[in-house]
Design an enzyme around this catalytic site. Structure first.
Site, PDB file in Angstrom:
ATOM      1  N   HIS A 146       0.805  -1.235   0.000  1.00 17.36           N
ATOM      2  CA  HIS A 146       0.000   0.000   0.000  1.00 17.36           C
ATOM      3  C   HIS A 146       0.836   1.284   0.000  1.00 17.36           C
ATOM      4  CE1 HIS A 146      -3.632  -2.279   0.499  1.00 17.36           C
ATOM      5  NE2 HIS A 146      -3.325  -2.716   1.696  1.00 17.36           N
TER       6      HIS A 146
HETATM    7 ZN   LIG Z   1      -4.271  -6.857   3.323  1.00 13.36          ZN
END
Ligand SMILES: [Zn+2]
Ligand SMILES: [Zn+2]
Length: 404
Positions: A146
């Protein structure tokens, strides 16, 4: 035989080697006691690996990673962000607009060093696989998919998965496939390469309408510079193990065969498990291992075996993560657990003290039965609509027939 064409020497291929990147310093990546991503998950995974005799073992080497330099991290991240991570690690007040000091990514003293160590390990894994020093390389501490170029996000500070892909390109790879099995969309990796036709990113995840980070719809198929370079498979909440495998099998092998990668980087976040507190998917360790088998087989079929495997999410830190990732390593080592292989009693006793869940007594799991897509699909079923949405959006861009 002066007129004969030179013959290819009949030399057997070198034996497969597996490189496991590991140091107990990985446990320094620790957002604190209140945070779901406890380093216990890594500690228990490696303890299980060792007690099973998986690493070090014949063909499996354990290599201590180096901390990545700022220059290496800057192949993915903005220098100002790296400087900010360094500054908060030294006590500066964090800037929440950079994702630092947030609930997801609270600051801790070793933040830069611990994050750069994970990043460096995944770059090492990539370099070793590309050079042929290892056939497969694994960093269970990695998979921080992320992290964005200029910001931390979703428990991720430096995006080692993107760093590994970048390293492969920098070392000369022309076609890299990234396979993200985490319950959450692999947004940071996709963003890093969405305009690069040399990289195909595949992500299977829970429908982003219902889960962080809110991206990764089927219609997201890559940037204008590389249409078809992203494949997103967004599954309904509560998709079970059989449905998850059915969906992956309906998309992943087709997309990878069409793309024809030279090397695969995979992220084995195991937070799709039914016991995981952070997603609403309902898979199993058996299904996650089957997915790892498929990635491994595709690496041998398409890439001469070249495979970099990373960890990722996983918040059932005792009951799930050690079994899922030990399974990935056993698969890479071509040493799947024989039926009845006991969970080492000493490990089980230690781990059982940390959880109220009853831990398994054996390492093997029965195969998950699932109905393959080729046997037909039903537009009345939500899962099948989700799979067909991905095939319809992504397959034509890869030269594939979405209905076949
Ligand atoms: Zn995850
Ligand atoms: Zn292999």
């Amino acid at each position: 035989m002066p007129d004969a064409a030179p013959s290819v020497p009949d030399v057997p291929p070198p034996p497969e080697t597996v490189r496991l990147l590991w140091t107990y310093d990985f446990l320094d990546y620790d957002f604190g006691i209140e945070h779901p991503m406890s380093p216990v998950r890594l500690d228990l995974t490696i303890a299980l690996v060792r007690e099973l005799g998986l690493a070090p073992s014949e063909g499996v080497t354990v290599v201590e990673p180096v901390i990545a330099s700022d220059e290496t991290i800057a192949r993915i991240h903005e220098p100002a962000y790296i400087a900010a991570v360094r500054a908060v690690s030294a006590g500066a007040v964090p800037d929440e607009s950079l994702g630092l000091g947030t609930q997801d990514d609270p600051v801790f003293p070793a933040m830069h060093e611990a994050s750069a160590r994970i990043y460096g390990a995944s770059c090492d894994a990539a370099a070793a696989v590309w050079s042929g020093a290892a056939t497969h390389a694994i960093n269970v501490a990695g998979g921080m998919h992320h992290a964005m170029p200029g910001a931390a996000a979703g428990f991720c500070v430096y995006n080692d998965a993107a760093g590994a892909v970048r390293r492969l390109l920098d070392d000369g790879a022309q076609r890299v496939a990234y396979v993200d099995l985490d319950a959450h969309h692999g947004d940071g990796v996709e963003l890093a390469f969405r305009d690069d036709p040399r990289v195909l990113t595949f992500s299977v995840h829970q429908n982003p309408m219902t889960l962080f980070p809110g991206t990764g719809f089927a219609t997201d198929t890559g940037g204008p510079g590389a249409p078809g370079s992203a494949v997103n498979l967004a599954l309904p909440p509560r998709t079970d193990a059989a449905g998850w495998l059915r969906a992956i099998d309906a998309v992943l092998p087709h997309a990878l065969r069409a793309f024809a990668p030279e090397v695969i980087v995979s992220q084995h976040g195991c937070d799709s498990h039914r016991f995981d507190p952070l997603s609403d998917l309902r898979t199993s360790v058996a299904a996650q291992r089957t997915a790892a088998v498929w990635v491994h087989e595709l690496a041998h079929e398409l890439c001469g075996g070249r495979w970099v495997a990373l960890g990722g999410g996983g918040y059932a830190v005792v009951r799930v993560v050690p079994f899922a990732w030990t399974g990935v390593l056993a698969e890479a080592a071509h040493r799947p657990f024989a039926p009845g292989t006991p969970v080492p009693p000493a490990w089980r006793a230690r781990a059982q003290e940390m959880t109220e869940d009853v831990l398994p007594t054996t390492m093997d799991w029965p195969d998950v039965e699932f109905a393959p897509w080729s046997a037909g699909y039903d537009p009345g079923v939500e899962l099948d609509r989700a799979v067909q949405a991905t095939r319809s959006a992504a397959f034509p861009l890869l030269g594939l027939d979405p209905h076949h």
